[in-house]
Design an enzyme around this catalytic site. Structure first.
Site, PDB file in Angstrom:
ATOM      1  N   GLU A 182      -9.944  -2.139   5.543  1.00  0.00           N
ATOM      2  CA  GLU A 182     -10.553  -1.941   6.857  1.00  0.00           C
ATOM      3  C   GLU A 182     -11.784  -2.844   7.004  1.00  0.00           C
ATOM      4  O   GLU A 182     -12.279  -3.389   6.011  1.00  0.00           O
ATOM      5  CB  GLU A 182     -10.957  -0.468   7.018  1.00  0.00           C
ATOM      6  CG  GLU A 182      -9.797   0.521   6.949  1.00  0.00           C
ATOM      7  CD  GLU A 182      -8.852   0.447   8.148  1.00  0.00           C
ATOM      8  OE1 GLU A 182      -9.218  -0.139   9.182  1.00  0.00           O
ATOM      9  OE2 GLU A 182      -7.720   0.969   8.036  1.00  0.00           O
ATOM     10  N   ASP A 230       0.812  -1.218   0.000  1.00  0.00           N
ATOM     11  CA  ASP A 230       0.000   0.000   0.000  1.00  0.00           C
ATOM     12  C   ASP A 230       0.847   1.270   0.000  1.00  0.00           C
ATOM     13  O   ASP A 230       2.058   1.230   0.231  1.00  0.00           O
ATOM     14  CB  ASP A 230      -0.977   0.008   1.188  1.00  0.00           C
ATOM     15  CG  ASP A 230      -0.344  -0.475   2.509  1.00  0.00           C
ATOM     16  OD1 ASP A 230       0.892  -0.560   2.575  1.00  0.00           O
ATOM     17  OD2 ASP A 230      -1.091  -0.747   3.453  1.00  0.00           O
ATOM     18  N   HIS A 271      -7.333  -5.005  10.364  1.00  0.00           N
ATOM     19  CA  HIS A 271      -7.086  -4.625   8.966  1.00  0.00           C
ATOM     20  C   HIS A 271      -5.775  -5.217   8.470  1.00  0.00           C
ATOM     21  O   HIS A 271      -4.839  -5.450   9.240  1.00  0.00           O
ATOM     22  CB  HIS A 271      -7.149  -3.104   8.756  1.00  0.00           C
ATOM     23  CG  HIS A 271      -6.010  -2.315   9.308  1.00  0.00           C
ATOM     24  ND1 HIS A 271      -6.173  -1.127   9.977  1.00  0.00           N
ATOM     25  CD2 HIS A 271      -4.669  -2.515   9.287  1.00  0.00           C
ATOM     26  CE1 HIS A 271      -5.000  -0.645  10.324  1.00  0.00           C
ATOM     27  NE2 HIS A 271      -4.059  -1.477   9.922  1.00  0.00           N
ATOM     28  N   ASN A 275      -7.782  -3.437  14.540  1.00  0.00           N
ATOM     29  CA  ASN A 275      -9.159  -3.800  14.160  1.00  0.00           C
ATOM     30  C   ASN A 275      -9.153  -4.949  13.143  1.00  0.00           C
ATOM     31  O   ASN A 275     -10.168  -5.237  12.526  1.00  0.00           O
ATOM     32  CB  ASN A 275      -9.895  -2.579  13.590  1.00  0.00           C
ATOM     33  CG  ASN A 275      -9.210  -2.029  12.345  1.00  0.00           C
ATOM     34  OD1 ASN A 275      -8.185  -2.555  11.906  1.00  0.00           O
ATOM     35  ND2 ASN A 275      -9.769  -0.977  11.776  1.00  0.00           N
TER      36      ASN A 275
HETATM   37  C1  F6R Z   1       1.465  -1.755   6.309  1.00  0.00           C
HETATM   38  C2  F6R Z   1       0.042  -2.025   6.387  1.00  0.00           C
HETATM   39  C3  F6R Z   1      -0.725  -2.083   7.678  1.00  0.00           C
HETATM   40  C4  F6R Z   1       0.068  -2.567   8.879  1.00  0.00           C
HETATM   41  C5  F6R Z   1      -0.805  -2.624  10.126  1.00  0.00           C
HETATM   42  C6  F6R Z   1      -0.021  -3.024  11.361  1.00  0.00           C
HETATM   43  O1  F6R Z   1       1.927  -1.746   4.963  1.00  0.00           O
HETATM   44  O2  F6R Z   1      -0.533  -2.166   5.375  1.00  0.00           O
HETATM   45  O3  F6R Z   1      -1.856  -2.902   7.478  1.00  0.00           O
HETATM   46  O4  F6R Z   1       0.602  -3.843   8.628  1.00  0.00           O
HETATM   47  O5  F6R Z   1      -1.395  -1.374  10.352  1.00  0.00           O
HETATM   48  O6  F6R Z   1       0.895  -2.029  11.667  1.00  0.00           O
HETATM   49  P1  F6R Z   1       1.960  -2.206  12.850  1.00  0.00           P
HETATM   50  O7  F6R Z   1       2.917  -3.265  12.411  1.00  0.00           O
HETATM   51  O8  F6R Z   1       2.615  -0.850  12.937  1.00  0.00           O
HETATM   52  O9  F6R Z   1       1.195  -2.592  14.064  1.00  0.00           O
END
Ligand code: F6R
Length: 241
Positions: free
Chosen positions: A143, A67, A138, A136
């Site tokens: 989401e 992303d 995601h 959550n």
């Molecule tokens: C990152 C992404 C997000 C993260 C998620 C967890 O490219 O797409 O989905 O993997 O928000 O983030 P952390 O590892 O910071 O808890």
């Protein structure tokens, strides 16, 4: 699903790096799907360390990131392209032209999504997809309540996400409102998925995602259906599983 329980963040990172490096050693021209966020940082650090020791060669690897924010230039310090350069690409011998992150400055974001799908298809799909997971559930920017059958698409960030990101920007007005993300369908088509989780604050969502019902309310729960899933976490994150 194979679950790897590690003692702490460092051993979780080493175990995840083991799995990724095994992929590259067994198939030097692997296509790696990569994630940003805090969880995989230790894994990237370990991979850089092994690269410096001459243990891994990334010269034939291709990468596709999950992303990117819309509106941020590649050299903006909050862009995911910048994150990948800083944490991995600038320190290993992957060819710059073999690395792919959605273009946050694309004038036609829908066309950029189509181009990104073609890039992934042109590479023959993803061999190993690394995923972190949000509180959550995601994955990428998919989401809760997002359709499972989407490929790369544009998402409007939720007010919660915008608020949470505001601390990284000079003001809330500068926080991107939209992003491009690979969809769940594209993620599920990867041949092997490696999920990394760390910390007590992830324990409840790990339980819901991997021991609860498969539902769009918890996007990561669909991963239970994947035929080749590796979940690597520290004790704290896996404590309710
Ligand atoms: C990152 C992404 C997000 C993260 C998620 C967890 O490219 O797409 O989905 O993997 O928000 O983030 P952390 O590892 O910071 O808890």
């Amino acid at each position: 699903m194979k679950i790897y329980r590690a003692e702490d963040y460092n051993s979780m990172s080493r175990r995840a790096a083991n799995i990724l490096s095994a992929q590259v050693i067994l198939k030097p021209d692997s296509v790696l799907g990569l994630a940003t966020g805090s969880t995989p940082v230790g894994m990237y650090r370990q991979l850089v360390n092994w690269y410096e020791k001459g243990d891994i060669d990334f010269s034939q690897v291709h990468t596709v990131n999950l992303d990117e924010y819309l509106g941020l230039a590649p050299d903006h310090d909050q862009s995911y392209r910048y994150f990948m350069q800083q944490n991995l690409f600038d320190h290993i011998n992957v060819r710059p032209e073999n690395t792919n992150v959605p273009n946050g400055l694309a004038s036609d974001p829908e066309a950029e999504c189509r181009r990104y799908n073609e890039v992934i298809a042109g590479l023959g799909g993803i061999d190993l997809q690394v995923l972190g997971m949000g509180h959550n559930g995601h994955i990428g920017f998919n989401e809760p309540e997002e359709a499972f059958e989407l490929e790369t698409h544009v998402v409007d960030l939720t007010e919660n996400t915008i608020q949470a990101n505001a601390r990284f920007f000079a003001s809330k007005d500068e926080v991107p409102r939209r992003a491009i993300t690979m969809g769940i369908k594209a993620i599920m088509q990867a041949r092997h998925i490696l999920v990394v989780v760390s910390g007590e604050d992830k324990a409840e969502i790990v339980r819901r995602a991997f021991a609860g019902p498969v539902t769009p309310l918890v996007p990561a729960s669909i991963l239970q259906m994947h035929p080749h899933l590796s979940l690597v976490g520290d004790e704290a994150a896996l404590s309710l599983l």
